[in-house]
Design a protein around this motif. Structure first.
Motif: not given
Length: 241
Positions: A22-37, A175-185
């Protein structure tokens, strides 16, 4: 710029492959999602990234350093924190004391640890319950407590493992609003989530796992319309703006 990079990580347990190159990149300042069953290997990959497991092979690069053999404690001190699927507060301690445990990660004194704790509780909206016993919190509040404890470590990267699990629709919206707020910090976020409207709304970029492998990646609209993702996980009918 990538703040976190995973390259060909594998994790096996007595010959059973849970994560397969498995490989992935997480860019600084962004929200990266990981999904799957369920059983796709998402949490196992999280554990390899955050130091709870050591990868069988492959690399985890954080702040331009290979960290795949570092412990969770060392990675936390370097600025990588995480939450868990099941919140496990110290029930007989106060909410403030629970969060101060995380504050000691970077604090130089007890006073500073509690300052970090109060700042985190204020951010997640639990400051008015700081003297309550943690065991008296409801499910939504315990999720916020788990987040606050991670935030008190002063992270630069935050790994969130299904923070919406068990929440009511109203709590999920909060929680969606909170995660967005945390990311914006300025905190970079990598998150696992099963509620697709949530992950599609919050994420800048998404990776999809199936049976330990990454099968797709892209911006939300690309992932939502990827035939392989629809067949293996999403099903038809999900609309992404």
């Amino acid at each position: 710029m990538e703040t976190l990079k995973v390259i060909d990580v594998c994790k096996s347990f007595q010959g059973n492959v849970a994560v397969d190159h498995a490989s992935l990149d997480v860019k600084e300042g962004e929200i990266t999602g990981l999904i799957g069953a369920n059983g796709a290997g998402k949490t196992t990959l999280f554990n390899c990234i955050s130091g709870y497991y050591h990868a069988t092979s492959g690399k985890v690069i954080y702040k331009d350093q290979e960290v795949q053999h570092k412990t969770a404690e060392k990675l936390c001190h370097m600025g990588m924190a995480r939450t868990f699927q099941i919140a496990k507060p110290f029930g007989m301690l106060s909410v403030l004391d629970n969060v101060a445990v995380g504050g000691y990660n970077k604090a130089n004194s007890r006073t500073q640890a509690y300052e970090f704790a109060e700042q985190s509780l204020d951010l997640v909206g639990l400051i008015d319950k700081k003297e309550n016993l943690a065991q008296l919190l409801n499910t939504g509040e315990q999720r916020k407590l788990e987040l606050a404890r991670a935030l008190a470590t002063q992270p630069e990267v935050l790994l969130l493992d299904e923070v919406m699990a068990g929440l009511t629709p109203t709590e999920s919206r909060e929680m969606v609003e909170l995660i967005d707020k945390i990311n914006k910090t300025g905190i970079t976020i990598l998150m696992i989530e099963h509620i697709m409207p949530v992950i599609m709304k919050l994420s800048h970029y998404i990776y999809v796992m199936e049976r330990g492998k990454m099968i797709a990646e892209g911006i939300p609209v690309e992932v939502a319309n990827n035939p392989k993702v629809i067949e293996s996980y999403l099903g038809k009918g999900l609309e992404v703006e």
